[in-house]
Write a protein that holds these residues in place. Structure first.
Motif, PDB file in Angstrom:
ATOM      1  N   THR A  72     -20.225  43.215 -28.196  1.00 57.91           N
ATOM      2  CA  THR A  72     -19.033  43.597 -27.443  1.00 57.91           C
ATOM      3  C   THR A  72     -19.125  45.047 -26.977  1.00 57.91           C
ATOM      4  O   THR A  72     -18.803  45.374 -25.826  1.00 57.91           O
ATOM      5  CB  THR A  72     -17.770  43.405 -28.292  1.00 57.91           C
ATOM      6  N   LEU A  76     -19.207  46.631 -23.136  1.00 60.55           N
ATOM      7  CA  LEU A  76     -18.349  47.717 -22.653  1.00 60.55           C
ATOM      8  C   LEU A  76     -19.182  48.838 -22.029  1.00 60.55           C
ATOM      9  O   LEU A  76     -18.874  49.319 -20.934  1.00 60.55           O
ATOM     10  CB  LEU A  76     -17.505  48.271 -23.800  1.00 60.55           C
ATOM     11  N   LEU A 202     -16.637  43.921 -18.603  1.00 61.42           N
ATOM     12  CA  LEU A 202     -15.497  44.483 -19.320  1.00 61.42           C
ATOM     13  C   LEU A 202     -14.486  43.408 -19.692  1.00 61.42           C
ATOM     14  O   LEU A 202     -13.951  43.405 -20.808  1.00 61.42           O
ATOM     15  CB  LEU A 202     -14.819  45.556 -18.460  1.00 61.42           C
ATOM     16  N   ALA A 205     -15.881  41.473 -22.538  1.00 59.38           N
ATOM     17  CA  ALA A 205     -15.835  42.225 -23.800  1.00 59.38           C
ATOM     18  C   ALA A 205     -14.449  42.215 -24.413  1.00 59.38           C
ATOM     19  O   ALA A 205     -14.297  42.181 -25.638  1.00 59.38           O
ATOM     20  CB  ALA A 205     -16.286  43.655 -23.556  1.00 59.38           C
ATOM     21  N   THR A 206     -13.420  42.240 -23.558  1.00 57.64           N
ATOM     22  CA  THR A 206     -12.042  42.265 -24.073  1.00 57.64           C
ATOM     23  C   THR A 206     -11.504  40.875 -24.379  1.00 57.64           C
ATOM     24  O   THR A 206     -10.411  40.737 -24.914  1.00 57.64           O
ATOM     25  CB  THR A 206     -11.108  42.960 -23.068  1.00 57.64           C
TER      26      THR A 206
END
Length: 208
Positions: A72, A76, A202, A205-206
């Motif tokens: 993760t 980012l 991104l 990753a979130t």
């Protein structure tokens, strides 16, 4: 060992041929700054491949599996780096005059071209997943750490050939003349593409 290397290399070659940040980085520099800088980007990608080989040989692939947050974090970092490249493309597009054709994604020094290739592959989660899969396959085939490490030069040479080939093709006179004529469109396309890839990482990753 050779059989395992060959099968792993086939998978690597398919990943290298497919579109992604590595390919785009080479093509963008080839169009804007020519053959030499494009080949230096390809050399940077090959250098990054050697680093990945050393990392997975030392257990990084297992770390991604047991501690998912590390992947993760890489997503980012990779997403932010791609957005940084996109921002530089946008700045070039907005600050350059219509009569002043500038190198794609802003000019790079030879060291900067090599560094871009290295950073693109090191912050590419696709590369992390590929190397994790390579390590799983090679270790599963009974190879040891040194043998997995020895696979790094195989991937590095493959990267030089494949991405160097893209660099040679897109630094030809025909390609550079087309870029000189449509450089604003080219900058916008590359900037948008890098931005889209960055945002995708991104978001991934979130977990949204």
């Amino acid at each position: 060992m050779l059989h395992a290397f060959f099968l792993a290399w086939l998978g690597v070659a398919l990943a290298q041929i497919s579109p992604g940040p590595n390919m785009m980085a080479v093509i963008a520099v080839a169009l804007g700054q020519g053959r030499r800088h494009a080949l230096l980007v390809a050399l940077g990608i090959a250098s990054g491949s050697l680093i990945w080989a050393a990392a997975v040989a030392l257990g990084l692939g297992a770390l991604f599996s047991t501690v998912p947050v590390t992947l993760t974090v890489l997503k980012l970092v990779g997403g932010l780096y791609l957005l940084f490249i996109a921002a530089k493309a946008l700045r070039t597009l907005l600050t350059s005059s219509t009569t002043n054709v500038v190198p794609s994604l802003a000019p790079l020094s030879p060291l900067g071209a090599w560094r871009r290739g290295t950073l693109v592959v090191l912050t590419n989660p696709k590369a992390a997943l590929m190397w994790s899969a390579i390590a799983t396959f090679l270790f599963g085939a009974g190879l040891g750490n040194l043998q997995v490490l020895a696979f790094g030069p195989v991937v590095a040479v493959s990267a030089l050939v494949i991405y160097g080939g893209y660099g040679l093709v897109f630094s030809t006179g025909t390609a550079t003349r087309a870029y000189a004529r449509f450089w604003r469109i080219t900058e916008a396309v590359f900037g948008a593409a890098f931005a889209a890839l960055g945002v995708t990482l991104l978001v991934s990753a979130t977990g949204r």
